[in-house]
Design an enzyme around this catalytic site. Structure first.
Site, PDB file in Angstrom:
ATOM      1  N   PRO A 160     -82.796 -39.689 -74.111  1.00  0.00           N
ATOM      2  CA  PRO A 160     -81.627 -40.399 -74.660  1.00  0.00           C
ATOM      3  C   PRO A 160     -81.069 -39.728 -75.919  1.00  0.00           C
ATOM      4  CG  PRO A 160     -83.342 -41.948 -74.046  1.00  0.00           C
ATOM      5  CD  PRO A 160     -83.955 -40.590 -73.971  1.00  0.00           C
ATOM      6  N   TYR A 161     -81.954 -39.241 -76.796  1.00  0.00           N
ATOM      7  CA  TYR A 161     -81.489 -38.564 -78.008  1.00  0.00           C
ATOM      8  C   TYR A 161     -80.731 -37.290 -77.651  1.00  0.00           C
ATOM      9  CZ  TYR A 161     -81.581 -36.164 -82.508  1.00  0.00           C
ATOM     10  OH  TYR A 161     -81.222 -35.496 -83.652  1.00  0.00           O
ATOM     11  N   ILE A 162     -81.262 -36.504 -76.743  1.00  0.00           N
ATOM     12  CA  ILE A 162     -80.616 -35.259 -76.352  1.00  0.00           C
ATOM     13  C   ILE A 162     -79.263 -35.544 -75.711  1.00  0.00           C
ATOM     14  CG2 ILE A 162     -80.793 -33.314 -74.726  1.00  0.00           C
ATOM     15  CD1 ILE A 162     -83.870 -33.431 -75.349  1.00  0.00           C
ATOM     16  N   SER A 164     -77.379 -38.096 -76.298  1.00  0.00           N
ATOM     17  CA  SER A 164     -76.454 -38.569 -77.335  1.00  0.00           C
ATOM     18  C   SER A 164     -75.887 -37.418 -78.153  1.00  0.00           C
ATOM     19  CB  SER A 164     -77.165 -39.574 -78.254  1.00  0.00           C
ATOM     20  OG  SER A 164     -78.072 -38.944 -79.149  1.00  0.00           O
ATOM     21  N   LYS A 165     -76.711 -36.423 -78.449  1.00  0.00           N
ATOM     22  CA  LYS A 165     -76.242 -35.323 -79.276  1.00  0.00           C
ATOM     23  C   LYS A 165     -75.361 -34.350 -78.486  1.00  0.00           C
ATOM     24  CE  LYS A 165     -77.906 -36.670 -83.163  1.00  0.00           C
ATOM     25  NZ  LYS A 165     -76.988 -37.088 -84.253  1.00  0.00           N
TER      26      LYS A 165
END
Length: 256
Positions: A160-162, A164-165
């Site tokens: 999810p972080y990847i 989002s970025k």
């Protein structure tokens, strides 16, 4: 830390979102030292008050506003506050973001995706919409969004972080193309490992430290001010023909 008369951002009014710690706090100090009037925004009001006081004690002009970037209304009110108090908005650095406990995708809870996307993507979306509205009325400006090396390359246990970025870079490119003819430049920075409260806690583990520095050509983490200096340049008139780009500030991490 009085502002430099001939600094990169001399005379500009800057909004720094996510300014209570880490890269955002570093940006507050760097932007002020480079001559900008700075308005700090984040959720932790006491941190903002202390930092604004520090900057004013060093001769800078600084204000602050408590903001949750997940709320379009709160963001719009913060931008309106900047324009009402200082007359315009020239520069915005959208740095608010959250991380995620590393875990394989199939083991993450149902709310993990929304928790990251709401701040890291919706937050940038909310900020840019209000900032661009203000900048169009003021004749132009410059915006820098904080992505990550995770927006350029993937690693395991952080989907999810990847995602989002990567999305932040997509929003940056889209806005850059859409508003280039109206005097607004939009760029992003992609920091690698950077010292912060969370990172320092993580690096206290010798194994984690060895893994982190082993994948970093310079064998160290960045100081927050090093990322902030890159953002300050992108916001300055010296980067007048730079828009839609993502500047890696990662010590060579993505060169490998």
């Amino acid at each position: 830390m009085s502002g430099e008369a001939g600094g990169l951002l001399a005379g500009k009014v800057a909004l720094i979102v996510g300014a209570s710690s880490g890269i955002g706090a570093g940006a507050a100090r760097v932007f002020a030292a480079q001559g900008a009037v700075v308005v700090l925004a984040a959720r932790r009001g006491e941190r903002l008050r202390e930092l604004a006081g520090e900057l004013e004690g060093s001769g800078a002009r600084a204000g602050f506003r408590v903001v949750d970037v997940r709320s379009a209304v709160e963001v719009r009110c913060a931008v309106e506050f900047v324009v009402e108090r200082y007359g315009r908005l020239d520069v915005a650095f959208n740095n608010a973001g959250v991380g995620l406990e590393r875990s394989p995708m199939h083991l993450l809870g149902d709310d993990a995706y929304e928790a990251v996307m709401d701040t890291n993507v919706r937050g940038v979306w909310n900020c840019m919409r209000s900032e661009i509205t203000a900048m169009l009325a003021c004749g132009g400006g410059a915006i820098v969004n904080t992505s990550s090396v995770g927006g350029l390359v993937a690693s395991s246990a952080g989907a999810p972080y990847i995602a989002s970025k990567h999305a932040v870079i997509g929003l940056t490119k889209a806005a850059a193309v859409e508003y280039a003819g109206q005097g607004i430049r939009v760029n992003a920075v992609a920091p690698g490992l950077t010292r912060s409260e969370m990172v320092e806690h993580w690096l206290a583990d010798p194994d984690a430290r060895q893994r982190a520095f082993g994948s970093a050509p310079q064998r160290r983490a960045a100081e927050p001010e090093e990322v902030a200096q890159a953002a300050a340049w992108l916001c300055s008139d010296r980067a007048g023909f730079v828009t839609g780009t993502t500047l890696s500030v990662d010590g060579g991490r993505t060169a490998w």
